[in-house]
Design a protein around this motif. Structure first.
Motif, mmCIF file in Angstrom:
data_model
loop_
_atom_site.group_PDB
_atom_site.id
_atom_site.type_symbol
_atom_site.label_atom_id
_atom_site.label_comp_id
_atom_site.label_asym_id
_atom_site.label_seq_id
_atom_site.Cartn_x
_atom_site.Cartn_y
_atom_site.Cartn_z
ATOM 1 N N ASN A 55 -8.408 1.422 1.643
ATOM 2 C CA ASN A 55 -6.845 0.800 2.081
ATOM 3 C C ASN A 55 -6.457 1.300 3.394
ATOM 4 O O ASN A 55 -7.080 2.171 3.987
ATOM 5 N N THR A 56 -5.440 0.845 3.691
ATOM 6 C CA THR A 56 -4.860 0.979 5.149
ATOM 7 C C THR A 56 -4.324 2.346 5.207
ATOM 8 O O THR A 56 -4.726 3.354 6.235
ATOM 9 N N ALA A 103 -3.368 -9.040 4.794
ATOM 10 C CA ALA A 103 -4.528 -9.043 4.126
ATOM 11 C C ALA A 103 -5.695 -9.448 5.089
ATOM 12 O O ALA A 103 -6.914 -8.919 4.989
ATOM 13 N N VAL A 135 0.870 -4.722 4.348
ATOM 14 C CA VAL A 135 -0.222 -4.809 5.150
ATOM 15 C C VAL A 135 -0.739 -6.334 4.922
ATOM 16 O O VAL A 135 -0.655 -7.005 4.175
ATOM 17 N N GLU A 188 -10.181 -4.821 -1.411
ATOM 18 C CA GLU A 188 -11.132 -4.151 -1.020
ATOM 19 C C GLU A 188 -10.840 -2.737 -1.437
ATOM 20 O O GLU A 188 -9.691 -2.303 -1.157
ATOM 21 N N ASP A 242 0.846 -1.092 0.007
ATOM 22 C CA ASP A 242 0.134 -0.020 0.077
ATOM 23 C C ASP A 242 0.857 1.248 0.186
ATOM 24 O O ASP A 242 1.838 1.323 0.839
ATOM 25 N N ARG A 288 -5.154 -6.721 8.347
ATOM 26 C CA ARG A 288 -5.165 -5.368 8.033
ATOM 27 C C ARG A 288 -4.206 -4.602 9.166
ATOM 28 O O ARG A 288 -4.094 -3.407 9.030
#
Length: 244
Positions: A206-207, A139, A137, A203, A109, A142
């Motif tokens: 995002n972080t 998955a 990250v 998804e 990310d 998270r």
């Protein structure tokens, strides 16, 4: 002059986004890393818990030194000294994949972080002087596994990944990246077609989007390595906030 904020549950939860027990874990990590030490100079006028709270509030709100000073009943110079000394002690500790976890999935990310220090920034596609920050990250959870030193914002994500050293935290696991990471050896899912369900790890949130609730990552005024310390600390607090 007395301060307003104290390391009490109501202020901790309001200003840091952490529950009291999560803040306690952060405080314990700082203490174990030598946070009680004064180093050279005068003794601290704030107890360790309030120094950690000050830094967390700074990262969360991005208030200036002059704005933070009356909240804690200290001078702007003391606020600056606390941030410089305690900030690095909030850093995230890298998390390694469990032995034999061949089915683990991790995600690269990245984001552009506006920063005032032009020695670590470049005029970027967001039309601001920014740095490129990269994190790994997990998955499933998270949680942020590791964060790289930021590089100038004109650095392509693929090159930032290659130079980051983050790959050493992904041995034996599958790593997803978006289209910016083609030809890096990462798994790049196909573009989502209308009606197709998102794959695990695809998804849309995002972080880094959630980490930017800490406003220091929206406009970092600090210089030198302070942006790296901020990313590390925010990742640590992000992980604590996800903890049960």
């Amino acid at each position: 002059m007395g301060g307003v904020l104290r390391a009490e549950p109501v202020w901790v939860e309001t200003f840091t986004g952490l529950r009291a027990d999560q803040f306690g874990r952060l405080l314990r990590a700082v203490r174990e890393r030598g946070g009680e030490g004064t180093g050279w100079g005068r003794p601290w006028c704030l107890p360790l818990a309030e120094r950690v709270l000050l830094v967390a509030v700074y990262y969360r709100t991005n208030l200036t030194m002059r704005q933070l000073a009356p909240l804690f009943g200290v001078s702007p110079d003391t606020v600056c000294r606390v941030i410089q000394r305690v900030g690095p002690l909030l850093s995230l500790e890298p998390v390694h994949a469990p032995t034999g976890a061949v089915d683990r999935l991790r995600i690269v990310d990245g984001t552009l972080i506006p920063v005032r220090d032009r020695s670590v920034a470049a005029f970027s596609r967001n039309y601001r002087f920014s740095a490129n920050g990269q994190v790994i990250v997990d998955a499933d959870t998270r949680l942020v596994v590791a964060a790289a030193h930021p590089v100038p914002g004109t650095t392509a994500d693929a090159r930032a990944w290659r130079d980051s050293g983050l790959a050493e935290h992904c041995q034996g696991v599958t790593v997803l990246g978006d289209g910016a990471y083609i030809n890096t050896g990462l798994v790049v899912p196909h573009r989502k077609r209308p009606g197709r369900a998102l794959l695990k790890g695809e998804e849309e949130d995002n972080t880094f989007a959630r980490m930017k609730n800490y406003k220091i990552l929206r406009d970092c005024r600090q210089r030198g390595g302070c942006l790296h310390h901020a990313i590390q600390a925010v990742a640590h607090m992000h992980n604590l906030a996800l903890a049960a």
